[in-house]
Write a protein that holds these residues in place. Structure first.
Motif, PDB file in Angstrom:
ATOM      1  N   ALA A  65       0.828  -1.207   0.000  1.00  9.88           N
ATOM      2  CA  ALA A  65       0.000   0.000   0.000  1.00  9.88           C
ATOM      3  C   ALA A  65       0.861   1.256   0.000  1.00  9.88           C
ATOM      4  CB  ALA A  65      -0.922   0.003   1.211  1.00  9.88           C
ATOM      5  N   ALA A  66       1.940   1.263   0.782  1.00 11.13           N
ATOM      6  CA  ALA A  66       2.831   2.428   0.819  1.00 11.13           C
ATOM      7  C   ALA A  66       3.468   2.661  -0.544  1.00 11.13           C
ATOM      8  CB  ALA A  66       3.908   2.228   1.880  1.00 11.13           C
ATOM      9  N   ASN A  67       3.917   1.586  -1.170  1.00 10.60           N
ATOM     10  CA  ASN A  67       4.510   1.688  -2.504  1.00 10.60           C
ATOM     11  C   ASN A  67       3.497   2.256  -3.496  1.00 10.60           C
ATOM     12  OD1 ASN A  67       6.859   0.527  -4.439  1.00 10.60           O
ATOM     13  ND2 ASN A  67       4.887   0.145  -5.392  1.00 10.60           N
ATOM     14  N   SER A  68       2.282   1.723  -3.458  1.00  7.29           N
ATOM     15  CA  SER A  68       1.240   2.148  -4.390  1.00  7.29           C
ATOM     16  C   SER A  68       0.876   3.620  -4.212  1.00  7.29           C
ATOM     17  CB  SER A  68       0.000   1.274  -4.209  1.00  7.29           C
ATOM     18  OG  SER A  68      -1.050   1.695  -5.055  1.00  7.29           O
ATOM     19  N   ARG A  69       0.713   4.042  -2.956  1.00  4.57           N
ATOM     20  CA  ARG A  69       0.325   5.432  -2.704  1.00  4.57           C
ATOM     21  C   ARG A  69       1.436   6.398  -3.126  1.00  4.57           C
ATOM     22  NH1 ARG A  69      -3.016   5.336   3.073  1.00  4.57           N
ATOM     23  NH2 ARG A  69      -4.368   3.576   2.533  1.00  4.57           N
ATOM     24  N   CYS A  70       2.667   6.048  -2.786  1.00  2.00           N
ATOM     25  CA  CYS A  70       3.767   6.943  -3.157  1.00  2.00           C
ATOM     26  C   CYS A  70       3.963   6.957  -4.679  1.00  2.00           C
ATOM     27  CB  CYS A  70       5.060   6.508  -2.459  1.00  2.00           C
ATOM     28  SG  CYS A  70       5.120   6.913  -0.692  1.00  2.00           S
ATOM     29  N   TYR A  71       3.786   5.821  -5.311  1.00  4.24           N
ATOM     30  CA  TYR A  71       3.900   5.771  -6.774  1.00  4.24           C
ATOM     31  C   TYR A  71       2.903   6.737  -7.402  1.00  4.24           C
ATOM     32  CZ  TYR A  71       4.312   3.840 -11.489  1.00  4.24           C
ATOM     33  OH  TYR A  71       4.522   3.695 -12.840  1.00  4.24           O
ATOM     34  N   THR A  72       1.665   6.701  -6.922  1.00  2.00           N
ATOM     35  CA  THR A  72       0.627   7.584  -7.459  1.00  2.00           C
ATOM     36  C   THR A  72       0.965   9.048  -7.216  1.00  2.00           C
ATOM     37  OG1 THR A  72      -1.076   5.893  -7.119  1.00  2.00           O
ATOM     38  CG2 THR A  72      -1.811   8.178  -7.336  1.00  2.00           C
ATOM     39  N   MET A  73       1.427   9.367  -6.003  1.00  2.00           N
ATOM     40  CA  MET A  73       1.730  10.753  -5.662  1.00  2.00           C
ATOM     41  C   MET A  73       2.917  11.308  -6.451  1.00  2.00           C
ATOM     42  SD  MET A  73       1.290  10.785  -1.531  1.00  2.00           S
ATOM     43  CE  MET A  73      -0.260  10.366  -0.733  1.00  2.00           C
ATOM     44  N   LEU A  74       3.867  10.447  -6.786  1.00  2.00           N
ATOM     45  CA  LEU A  74       5.113  10.927  -7.388  1.00  2.00           C
ATOM     46  C   LEU A  74       5.188  10.746  -8.901  1.00  2.00           C
ATOM     47  CD1 LEU A  74       7.610   9.609  -4.699  1.00  2.00           C
ATOM     48  CD2 LEU A  74       6.705  11.906  -4.935  1.00  2.00           C
TER      49      LEU A  74
END
Length: 203
Positions: free
Chosen positions: A92-101
């Protein structure tokens, strides 16, 4: 919406022994606290002693901007609280940061937009970043002679006290800024391919 995340409020006064600014206050390596996550951007292999060199992280960067500027830094529908009350999960952390960045990674380095790394107007993202490169390499003779070319900027996440981990695309490919950074010996941005670019920002 302009989402120039390569501009995570970079703190510049980092001692050689510190991983990130305010490490004593923010904890070892400025990792995310329990039940939170962070998204970070770094220089890769800039100095021999550091595989990655700190540039900045979300949500830390927004501490230096006004509330009405949050959307410029974080993107739509993201608030500082979005990083809290997190159920510890690396996927989930990877996915959220991927989307944000993702949008930041494609941002032109001659842009004048405020962003995660550069929270103030007045200079391009590239000039700001090259200024940070010069702070690290100003005593390096090779940099003094030729500057530094093809600097890669990878994105990482930290969640629930765990160390910084490369953000991936789901197939194992690490997330980097689309444009590599090239700098003159004076600490100014230049396009790596020699093409034209914006050198000044409106005041």
């Amino acid at each position: 919406m302009k989402f120039s995340l390569l501009a995570f409020a970079v703190a510049v006064a980092i001692s050689d022994g510190a991983f990130c600014p305010g490490e004593k206050r923010n904890g070892k390596r400025c990792l995310a606290k329990n039940n939170t996550f962070k998204c970070g951007v770094f220089f890769e292999d800039l100095v021999d002693s550091k595989p990655i060199t700190w540039l900045g992280a979300l949500p830390d960067a927004i501490k230096k901007v006004k509330e009405d500027e949050y959307q410029d830094i974080l993107g739509e529908n993201v608030t500082p609280e979005s990083f809290n009350q997190f159920s510890c999960d690396p996927v989930a952390a990877n996915s959220r940061c991927y989307t944000m960045l993702t949008k930041f990674k494609s941002n032109a380095l001659d842009s004048c937009d405020k962003n995660l790394v550069k929270t103030k107007s007045g200079e391009t993202i590239g000039d700001y970043l090259c200024g940070q490169v010069r702070r690290w390499l100003k005593r390096d003779q090779d940099f003094q002679d030729k500057g530094k070319d093809n600097i890669k900027m990878p994105f990482y996440y930290s969640q629930c006290g765990e160390d910084w981990t490369p953000i991936t695309d789901g197939e194992g490919g690490a997330l980097y800024s689309d444009e590599e950074l090239c700098c003159t010996p004076e600490g100014l941005f230049r396009r790596c391919d020699g093409s034209d670019y914006q050198k000044e920002c409106p005041q």
